[in-house]
Design a protein around this motif. Sequence first.
Motif: not given
Length: 278
Positions: A92, A109, A112, A115-116, A150-152, A221, A223-225
Amino acid sequence: MLQDIEPYQMHNEFRVQTPKPSDYLIVYNGENTLLKKVGDNYVVPRFSDFDAAKSLTFPCHYLLSIDDEAYFLLDDENRSRVAPEGFEFVGNRTFRMLCSPLERLGGATSAHIARWESLNKFCGRCGVAMARGSRERAMVCPACHNTVYPRISPVVIVAVHNGNELLMARNLDHPDKTRLFLISGFVEIGESLEQAVAREVMEEAGIRVKNIQYFGSQPWPFSESLIAGYTAELDGDATLHIQESEIERACWVKREDIPPYDTSVSISCCLIEAFRKG
């Protein structure tokens, strides 16, 4: 920063629609995303980059749009184990290097989201195979109705000032070994963003800070943050005590010794540039 694509606009609300040849196709194999090689760089592949007669019939679903150009995710992972000629599966972080700012944001994005989805194929409560939601972006268990969104993860990053000096550091796992950046870290359960700033600086650099002030935020995205940026001032002794398990190097750098940083992608570079320019 990554999200600054004006006058274009990203539409990330849930939709159901069909692709057109000019739309983007995200092919994710559980670890990496397929990109098309163009010289020394990459672009996100479009449906038109594949067999025109077949690509629009690929099993896929809509992810997001930037203006009228949509991104779709290929559903069948069994199709995506081997990269076709002229394409390559990459991590990514590669999206950060794309020439097009629209593809940086849209592709990263989309990856992201991909992956989720790949990490939530089965229900964490009862183990039954999950299904994508029909009315919102969610993975839903058809047996026990457990719903996963989705994880944030919240992250803080801070520019610590000591008069004319800036605290700069580099993590052990940072891919860029030529430059220094800022102290950052994930927010822990039960703490505020400001408390996370103070804790991260103490843990990684061994100093106290005061006058913690909000600077801005950005999606990250890779680190999904969601990153919240802050400035702060040194409070007390400036002697650094580096957390060697996390930090490769940390030091105070004078304003005039800081080189220019590209602010087109990360809030870290924006914070550094804001200090450098006074």
